[in-house]
Design an enzyme around this catalytic site. Sequence first.
Site, PDB file in Angstrom:
ATOM      1  N   HIS A  97     -13.556  -1.315   0.831  1.00 12.75           N
ATOM      2  CA  HIS A  97     -11.965  -1.404   1.702  1.00 12.75           C
ATOM      3  C   HIS A  97     -12.150   0.008   1.845  1.00 12.75           C
ATOM      4  O   HIS A  97     -12.650   1.272   1.729  1.00 12.75           O
ATOM      5  CB  HIS A  97     -11.365  -1.528   0.132  1.00 12.75           C
ATOM      6  CG  HIS A  97     -10.110  -1.126   1.153  1.00 12.75           C
ATOM      7  ND1 HIS A  97      -9.395  -2.500   1.658  1.00 12.75           N
ATOM      8  CD2 HIS A  97      -9.231  -0.428   0.788  1.00 12.75           C
ATOM      9  CE1 HIS A  97      -8.030  -2.341   2.018  1.00 12.75           C
ATOM     10  NE2 HIS A  97      -7.544  -0.304   1.990  1.00 12.75           N
ATOM     11  N   ASP A 114       3.169  -7.616  -4.509  1.00 11.55           N
ATOM     12  CA  ASP A 114       2.598  -6.694  -3.094  1.00 11.55           C
ATOM     13  C   ASP A 114       3.396  -6.932  -2.172  1.00 11.55           C
ATOM     14  O   ASP A 114       3.836  -6.493  -1.261  1.00 11.55           O
ATOM     15  CB  ASP A 114       1.289  -6.315  -3.262  1.00 11.55           C
ATOM     16  CG  ASP A 114       1.078  -4.940  -1.725  1.00 11.55           C
ATOM     17  OD1 ASP A 114       1.734  -4.062  -2.535  1.00 11.55           O
ATOM     18  OD2 ASP A 114       0.621  -5.795  -1.363  1.00 11.55           O
ATOM     19  N   ARG A 161       9.471  -1.941  -0.027  1.00 15.67           N
ATOM     20  CA  ARG A 161       8.856  -0.318   0.107  1.00 15.67           C
ATOM     21  C   ARG A 161       9.183   0.340   1.750  1.00 15.67           C
ATOM     22  O   ARG A 161      10.100   1.608   2.253  1.00 15.67           O
ATOM     23  CB  ARG A 161       7.817   0.137  -0.338  1.00 15.67           C
ATOM     24  CG  ARG A 161       7.926  -0.210  -1.667  1.00 15.67           C
ATOM     25  CD  ARG A 161       6.381  -0.383  -2.386  1.00 15.67           C
ATOM     26  NE  ARG A 161       5.626   1.009  -1.565  1.00 15.67           N
ATOM     27  CZ  ARG A 161       4.363   0.521  -1.607  1.00 15.67           C
ATOM     28  NH1 ARG A 161       3.471  -0.391  -1.727  1.00 15.67           N
ATOM     29  NH2 ARG A 161       3.444   1.516  -0.926  1.00 15.67           N
ATOM     30  N   SER A 216      -0.734  -0.988  -4.971  1.00 18.04           N
ATOM     31  CA  SER A 216      -0.551  -2.176  -3.383  1.00 18.04           C
ATOM     32  C   SER A 216      -1.781  -2.098  -3.285  1.00 18.04           C
ATOM     33  O   SER A 216      -2.423  -3.089  -3.057  1.00 18.04           O
ATOM     34  CB  SER A 216       0.177  -1.035  -2.483  1.00 18.04           C
ATOM     35  OG  SER A 216       0.166  -2.125  -1.250  1.00 18.04           O
ATOM     36  N   LYS A 250      -4.757  -5.749  -4.489  1.00 15.40           N
ATOM     37  CA  LYS A 250      -5.116  -6.764  -3.705  1.00 15.40           C
ATOM     38  C   LYS A 250      -6.749  -6.937  -3.895  1.00 15.40           C
ATOM     39  O   LYS A 250      -7.555  -8.425  -3.908  1.00 15.40           O
ATOM     40  CB  LYS A 250      -5.348  -6.559  -2.222  1.00 15.40           C
ATOM     41  CG  LYS A 250      -3.517  -7.200  -1.457  1.00 15.40           C
ATOM     42  CD  LYS A 250      -2.980  -6.548  -0.664  1.00 15.40           C
ATOM     43  CE  LYS A 250      -2.791  -5.189  -0.832  1.00 15.40           C
ATOM     44  NZ  LYS A 250      -1.917  -4.205   0.171  1.00 15.40           N
TER      45      LYS A 250
END
Length: 437
Positions: free
Chosen positions: A82, A161, A168, A183, A187
Amino acid sequence: MRMYDLIEKKKTGKVLSSEEIRWMVLSYTKGEIPDYQMSAMTMAICFQGLNEKETLDLTLAMRDSGDCMDLSGIQGIKADKHSTGGVGDKTSLALAPIIAALGIPMAKMAGRGLGHTGGTIDKLECFPGFTTALSEESFIENVNTIKIAIAGQTANLAPADKKLYALRDVTATVDQMSLIASSIMSKKLACGSDVIVLDVKTGSGAFMKKREDAKALAEAMVRIGIGAGKKTSAIITDMDQPLGNAVGNSIEVIEAIEALSGRGPEDFMEVVYALGSKILVLSGAARQEPEARQMMQECIACGAAKQKLAEFVKAQGGDASYVFDTDKFEKADETFLVCATQDGYVQSIEAKAIGTACMTLGGGRETKDDVIDPAVGIYLVKKRGDFVQKGEPVAYIYANSKEKGDAAVWQVLNAYSFGEKEVESVPIVKEIIDGVI
Ligand code: URA
């Protein structure tokens, strides 16, 4: 349980239990807790923070709020990567085929670009016919047979999320480290891989502008990954200037193909090798990083990595002939030159401004529903530290409209700063945050 009591508890600095956090997240997802109470909670978290256990509990509850990929049908240790997002970041396009060619299953979920940063799915869709809309069965079958699949995130991945992030975003509570880390990791964990390697970018084009914030985020995410039973590591990389030379969609795909042909830009290859060697060591394919690096270099040199990219493109419906003939990618109508305004060294190239120029050209999205133009982009001939002479081209702009091309020329020129001082080179990989369970 009453949400009022949990807000009061966090407001006064107390620790929420696992049961309280799970109840809160699942009730909020179901619409049983109103937004006004949840925003009071996120603001209380901004002031009081979450400890390590609360952060992990929040992540796991958000992971479990929707679908979790079951990768148990895939043999071997599955790896995922990621990036927190940057300009010119085409790392997955080169890294995933290399790792897959070395026999490690890469089961990856990717996203689209938004704002000044690009997205892997948009880039992959430059191959005509390519789709990331895979069923769970095809995803698993592809990883089992060719060791690689990249899918778009399913609509029901970590819905808590999705809802919380939207809240948010409008209540000034995005920038809390535990909330950001949970968050992102909710995922990643829902995607089900055994090894997670994170590229946390820092600098002008990154979500985390400051190095210490990037480090805090990387550490928080590694702690979550380990807490959830995954082998997790992070690297912190420079995003003060774009990564590599190409910024755009097909132009970045071409740069990734060049990388798999042994001709990748140095900074880009360094990020690919740093992330890849982490994956190979964490998955047990290599004992140490120098060995892992050598494996990757050999895999590129013998053509196996490029061949794997072609296999992967074909398996997901794309025209793989583009991998071997990059002239086939659609070209923009016009090329504009950006030239140095003085003799000297490139002092800096503001990454965010380059990403914004790409958006001006139509290569990025201002809103989620914008359609992108794959052919446009920016090629940075000169990077930080390079010497230039006045009038020499520092970048090429590929545009499909004169108006947009002219606007991008000014944006790119303003992103460059030139000066007489020689520029010290800075390592692209700034820090490594390790954690093996
Ligand atoms: N990206 C995410 O997915 N979540 C955040 O909270 C911030 C950036």
